[in-house]
Design a protein around this motif. Sequence first.
Motif, mmCIF file in Angstrom:
data_model
loop_
_atom_site.group_PDB
_atom_site.id
_atom_site.type_symbol
_atom_site.label_atom_id
_atom_site.label_comp_id
_atom_site.label_asym_id
_atom_site.label_seq_id
_atom_site.Cartn_x
_atom_site.Cartn_y
_atom_site.Cartn_z
ATOM 1 N N MET A 71 0.798 -1.221 0.000
ATOM 2 C CA MET A 71 0.000 0.000 0.000
ATOM 3 C C MET A 71 0.837 1.280 0.000
ATOM 4 O O MET A 71 0.422 2.292 -0.556
ATOM 5 C CB MET A 71 -0.939 0.017 1.215
ATOM 6 C CG MET A 71 -2.030 -1.030 1.165
ATOM 7 S SD MET A 71 -3.382 -0.650 2.308
ATOM 8 C CE MET A 71 -4.011 0.873 1.643
ATOM 9 N N VAL A 72 2.023 1.233 0.658
ATOM 10 C CA VAL A 72 2.813 2.455 0.818
ATOM 11 C C VAL A 72 4.093 2.411 0.007
ATOM 12 O O VAL A 72 4.479 3.399 -0.611
ATOM 13 C CB VAL A 72 3.132 2.695 2.311
ATOM 14 C CG1 VAL A 72 3.912 3.990 2.486
ATOM 15 C CG2 VAL A 72 1.859 2.730 3.137
ATOM 16 N N GLU A 84 7.059 6.497 6.433
ATOM 17 C CA GLU A 84 7.127 7.730 7.216
ATOM 18 C C GLU A 84 6.477 8.889 6.464
ATOM 19 O O GLU A 84 5.600 9.576 6.981
ATOM 20 C CB GLU A 84 8.577 8.065 7.542
ATOM 21 C CG GLU A 84 9.238 7.112 8.523
ATOM 22 C CD GLU A 84 10.667 7.537 8.847
ATOM 23 O OE1 GLU A 84 11.203 8.398 8.109
ATOM 24 O OE2 GLU A 84 11.223 7.034 9.826
ATOM 25 N N ASP A 85 6.947 9.126 5.218
ATOM 26 C CA ASP A 85 6.475 10.279 4.453
ATOM 27 C C ASP A 85 5.055 10.098 3.927
ATOM 28 O O ASP A 85 4.285 11.062 3.868
ATOM 29 C CB ASP A 85 7.418 10.558 3.280
ATOM 30 C CG ASP A 85 8.797 10.983 3.751
ATOM 31 O OD1 ASP A 85 8.873 11.905 4.577
ATOM 32 O OD2 ASP A 85 9.793 10.388 3.306
ATOM 33 N N ASN A 86 4.702 8.883 3.504
ATOM 34 C CA ASN A 86 3.398 8.646 2.883
ATOM 35 C C ASN A 86 2.396 7.992 3.826
ATOM 36 O O ASN A 86 1.233 7.818 3.450
ATOM 37 C CB ASN A 86 3.563 7.759 1.643
ATOM 38 C CG ASN A 86 4.457 8.380 0.599
ATOM 39 O OD1 ASN A 86 4.645 9.594 0.576
ATOM 40 N ND2 ASN A 86 5.035 7.567 -0.272
ATOM 41 N N GLY A 87 2.837 7.627 5.026
ATOM 42 C CA GLY A 87 1.952 6.932 5.951
ATOM 43 C C GLY A 87 1.736 7.683 7.241
ATOM 44 O O GLY A 87 0.792 8.463 7.392
ATOM 45 N N ILE A 88 2.644 7.492 8.191
ATOM 46 C CA ILE A 88 2.429 7.999 9.548
ATOM 47 C C ILE A 88 2.410 9.518 9.616
ATOM 48 O O ILE A 88 1.599 10.118 10.346
ATOM 49 C CB ILE A 88 3.490 7.396 10.502
ATOM 50 C CG1 ILE A 88 3.217 7.794 11.955
ATOM 51 C CG2 ILE A 88 4.893 7.806 10.077
ATOM 52 C CD1 ILE A 88 1.983 7.171 12.520
ATOM 53 N N LEU A 89 3.267 10.206 8.870
ATOM 54 C CA LEU A 89 3.388 11.661 9.000
ATOM 55 C C LEU A 89 2.124 12.410 8.589
ATOM 56 O O LEU A 89 1.575 13.188 9.393
ATOM 57 C CB LEU A 89 4.606 12.156 8.219
ATOM 58 C CG LEU A 89 4.875 13.662 8.259
ATOM 59 C CD1 LEU A 89 5.003 14.153 9.695
ATOM 60 C CD2 LEU A 89 6.129 14.010 7.467
ATOM 61 N N PRO A 90 1.596 12.239 7.383
ATOM 62 C CA PRO A 90 0.391 13.005 7.022
ATOM 63 C C PRO A 90 -0.830 12.608 7.841
ATOM 64 O O PRO A 90 -1.644 13.463 8.198
ATOM 65 C CB PRO A 90 0.201 12.683 5.528
ATOM 66 C CG PRO A 90 0.939 11.407 5.305
ATOM 67 C CD PRO A 90 2.086 11.427 6.254
ATOM 68 N N VAL A 91 -0.958 11.318 8.161
ATOM 69 C CA VAL A 91 -2.111 10.868 8.937
ATOM 70 C C VAL A 91 -2.060 11.426 10.356
ATOM 71 O O VAL A 91 -3.061 11.908 10.896
ATOM 72 C CB VAL A 91 -2.171 9.325 8.961
ATOM 73 C CG1 VAL A 91 -3.219 8.840 9.957
ATOM 74 C CG2 VAL A 91 -2.489 8.789 7.569
ATOM 75 N N ALA A 92 -0.885 11.375 10.982
ATOM 76 C CA ALA A 92 -0.747 11.855 12.362
ATOM 77 C C ALA A 92 -0.999 13.347 12.455
ATOM 78 O O ALA A 92 -1.721 13.821 13.353
ATOM 79 C CB ALA A 92 0.640 11.508 12.887
ATOM 80 N N GLU A 93 -0.416 14.111 11.555
ATOM 81 C CA GLU A 93 -0.576 15.566 11.611
ATOM 82 C C GLU A 93 -2.034 15.965 11.431
ATOM 83 O O GLU A 93 -2.556 16.836 12.149
ATOM 84 C CB GLU A 93 0.296 16.216 10.532
ATOM 85 C CG GLU A 93 0.350 17.725 10.624
ATOM 86 C CD GLU A 93 1.358 18.321 9.660
ATOM 87 O OE1 GLU A 93 1.621 19.531 9.772
ATOM 88 O OE2 GLU A 93 1.886 17.575 8.802
#
Length: 247
Positions: free
Chosen positions: A167-168, A175-184
């Motif tokens: 998926m990623v 990091e860039d396409n998964g956790i970072l945008p979702v978390a922010e």
Amino acid sequence: MPKYDESWESNRSRSAAKQAVLRGLLDLFRSTRVSLMVMGGLLVLWLFYLTCTTYIGPGEFGIKQVLYSPFGLFGSMGTQNKVYETGIHHQFPTMEKILRFPKTIQVLTMRDQPDSREKITETISGTDELFTRIVKAAYVQTSDGFYVKMDTSILYRIEDPVKLVNMVGAGKLYEDNGILPVAENAIKVRLGSLQPEDFFDAKTRVAKLDEARDLMNEKLRPMGLKVEHVLARYPHLHPDVAARVEE
């Protein structure tokens, strides 16, 4: 009485000496040949280990990608479903590749840096293991239109590396396409419903952080990621807003 021939005895001694030297050289050659064969075998094994194997260490797991499979010898091309645990695993160079991912908790920290670089990494003392990624602090717009800058840490881990790659993508793309945008986005959405003074109420703030964690997991579970904790500290208010909160 026949005369003793000293030259014949001397020639026989020389012949015996030559034979001894030849035997010594032959034994040396044989031992050297054996040593060269052993060294050659060790060199072949070393090259095989470097090019045809991948070591997955403790705290890691891996999945295999088939890059090229002539006549289907290596199975279907693409990401395989088998998860490889700690140990040495075989791979054919240029045709297969084992991707490694950490099992341990990873940390995404949102806080401002003196040099304002967006991507900084810290390591555990004495190792090269990636421990945390640091990005700019999150700016949360509150319900009354003011902005609060929050230092936030998201503790997460990889649950399913197969889903993650499918998926990623491979490497650090999670990091860039998964956790970072979702978390922010989750932090801004959930904490944005608060008023500035609510950030200093521990019970209210923690409840909203738990809601942000649950919202992150709704988005990240299909990617094979799971957020364990969301921690926030040091809310920074505009001086005018801070004065109003103090009043």
